[in-house]
Design a protein around this motif. Structure first.
Motif, PDB file in Angstrom:
ATOM      1  N   UNK A  61       0.878  -1.388  -0.026  1.00  0.00           N
ATOM      2  CA  UNK A  61       0.020   0.013   0.016  1.00  0.00           C
ATOM      3  C   UNK A  61       0.631   1.364  -0.026  1.00  0.00           C
ATOM      4  N   UNK A  62       2.098   1.208   0.640  1.00  0.00           N
ATOM      5  CA  UNK A  62       2.815   2.551   0.918  1.00  0.00           C
ATOM      6  C   UNK A  62       3.301   3.059  -0.467  1.00  0.00           C
ATOM      7  N   UNK A  63       3.992   2.335  -1.387  1.00  0.00           N
ATOM      8  CA  UNK A  63       4.346   2.729  -2.351  1.00  0.00           C
ATOM      9  C   UNK A  63       3.151   3.262  -3.394  1.00  0.00           C
ATOM     10  N   UNK A  64       2.205   2.422  -3.528  1.00  0.00           N
ATOM     11  CA  UNK A  64       0.960   2.884  -4.202  1.00  0.00           C
ATOM     12  C   UNK A  64       0.520   4.026  -4.041  1.00  0.00           C
ATOM     13  N   UNK A  65       0.377   4.422  -2.724  1.00  0.00           N
ATOM     14  CA  UNK A  65      -0.159   5.636  -2.274  1.00  0.00           C
ATOM     15  C   UNK A  65       0.791   6.742  -2.400  1.00  0.00           C
ATOM     16  N   UNK A  66       2.223   6.471  -2.167  1.00  0.00           N
ATOM     17  CA  UNK A  66       3.401   7.720  -2.490  1.00  0.00           C
ATOM     18  C   UNK A  66       3.259   7.886  -4.077  1.00  0.00           C
ATOM     19  N   UNK A  67       3.177   6.930  -4.915  1.00  0.00           N
ATOM     20  CA  UNK A  67       3.369   7.264  -6.402  1.00  0.00           C
ATOM     21  C   UNK A  67       2.275   8.090  -6.766  1.00  0.00           C
ATOM     22  N   UNK A  68       0.757   7.806  -6.280  1.00  0.00           N
ATOM     23  CA  UNK A  68      -0.249   8.336  -6.755  1.00  0.00           C
ATOM     24  C   UNK A  68      -0.066   9.899  -6.165  1.00  0.00           C
ATOM     25  N   UNK A  69       0.312  10.193  -5.228  1.00  0.00           N
ATOM     26  CA  UNK A  69       0.445  11.558  -4.346  1.00  0.00           C
ATOM     27  C   UNK A  69       1.493  12.222  -5.250  1.00  0.00           C
ATOM     28  N   UNK A  70       2.748  11.671  -5.294  1.00  0.00           N
ATOM     29  CA  UNK A  70       3.534  12.456  -5.895  1.00  0.00           C
ATOM     30  C   UNK A  70       3.410  12.725  -7.374  1.00  0.00           C
ATOM     31  N   UNK A  71       2.442  12.008  -8.186  1.00  0.00           N
ATOM     32  CA  UNK A  71       2.025  12.139  -9.617  1.00  0.00           C
ATOM     33  C   UNK A  71       1.428  13.413  -9.161  1.00  0.00           C
ATOM     34  N   UNK A  72       0.402  13.608  -8.374  1.00  0.00           N
ATOM     35  CA  UNK A  72      -0.602  14.660  -8.226  1.00  0.00           C
ATOM     36  C   UNK A  72       0.523  15.956  -7.854  1.00  0.00           C
TER      37      UNK A  72
ATOM     38  N   UNK B 243      -5.763  -0.582 -11.183  1.00  0.00           N
ATOM     39  CA  UNK B 243      -4.752  -0.503 -10.137  1.00  0.00           C
ATOM     40  C   UNK B 243      -5.230  -1.953  -9.220  1.00  0.00           C
ATOM     41  N   UNK B 244      -3.876  -2.150  -8.526  1.00  0.00           N
ATOM     42  CA  UNK B 244      -3.740  -3.144  -7.535  1.00  0.00           C
ATOM     43  C   UNK B 244      -4.394  -2.916  -6.160  1.00  0.00           C
ATOM     44  N   UNK B 245      -4.964  -1.780  -5.928  1.00  0.00           N
ATOM     45  CA  UNK B 245      -5.283  -1.326  -4.729  1.00  0.00           C
ATOM     46  C   UNK B 245      -6.415  -2.081  -4.225  1.00  0.00           C
ATOM     47  N   UNK B 246      -7.592  -2.374  -5.027  1.00  0.00           N
ATOM     48  CA  UNK B 246      -8.803  -3.110  -4.892  1.00  0.00           C
ATOM     49  C   UNK B 246      -8.462  -4.531  -4.330  1.00  0.00           C
TER      50      UNK B 246
END
Length: 189
Positions: free
Chosen positions: A10-21, A151-154
């Motif tokens: 979850x951690x990299x998934x979250x950070x990549x999305x936010x950094x893209x923002x 994505x893989x989040x779900x």
């Protein structure tokens, strides 16, 4: 081991999305970029220190989620209505950190991110006794502009729910007339 592995994903998934923002705002030279960086720092502190715990207070978790939604909302115009509401949340109830995040991430990543017209996102987190309900609803962008990838989040969230709350949760995903809805009912310990 399975649970720790899923949580670590979850951690990299979250950070990549936010950094893209942040990257998108920086390209636009937006005045919101500095605010977003400060909010990301607060969220990173939460993820590093609080999410390392096996459980956190539901108040802290929903505070983190509200901050996440505020960070995401900066990216959208006034044509996109974004609301988050929490009800009945108190300090006495605990939850596994970041358990609800993938559902809220998907509202933005697979819903609003490609919305070019007006759209909406509604997030409700409600606690009644020890029953937690998360409802997310968002507009589905025009098929022609929607991304082909998912994505893989779900998948990670489903696996975590099965490991943490076997037989104590119900997850429904409903797609109907341009609206994507997730309804999670969770009996907290």
């Amino acid at each position: 081991a399975d649970l720790n592995n899923l949580k670590a994903q979850i951690h990299p998934h979250f950070f990549f999305n936010t950094l893209n923002n942040i990257y998108a705002l920086a390209l636009e030279k937006s005045e919101h970029t500095a605010i977003l960086v400060a909010q990301l720092a607060d969220m990173m502190r939460y993820v590093i220190y609080e999410a390392a715990s096996t459980r956190v207070s539901l108040v802290k978790e929903t505070g983190f989620l509200k901050n996440y939604v505020a960070v995401e909302a900066i990216r959208y115009t006034d044509k996109i209505a974004i609301k988050i509401d929490t009800q009945g949340i108190n300090e006495e109830v605990y939850i596994e950190p970041l358990l609800l995040l993938p559902f809220i991430e998907n509202v933005f990543k697979h819903g609003l991110q490609d919305e070019i017209n007006s759209g909406f996102a509604e997030i409700i987190i409600m606690l009644h006794h020890k029953q937690l309900t998360l409802q997310t609803r968002n507009s589905i962008p025009d098929i022609k502009s929607a991304p082909a990838t998912t994505g893989i989040g779900l998948d990670i969230a489903r696996k975590r729910l099965n490991l943490l709350y076997p037989g104590k949760h119900n997850l429904q995903v409903i797609v109907n007339e341009g609206v994507y809805e997730v309804l999670l009912n969770l009996q907290l310990n």
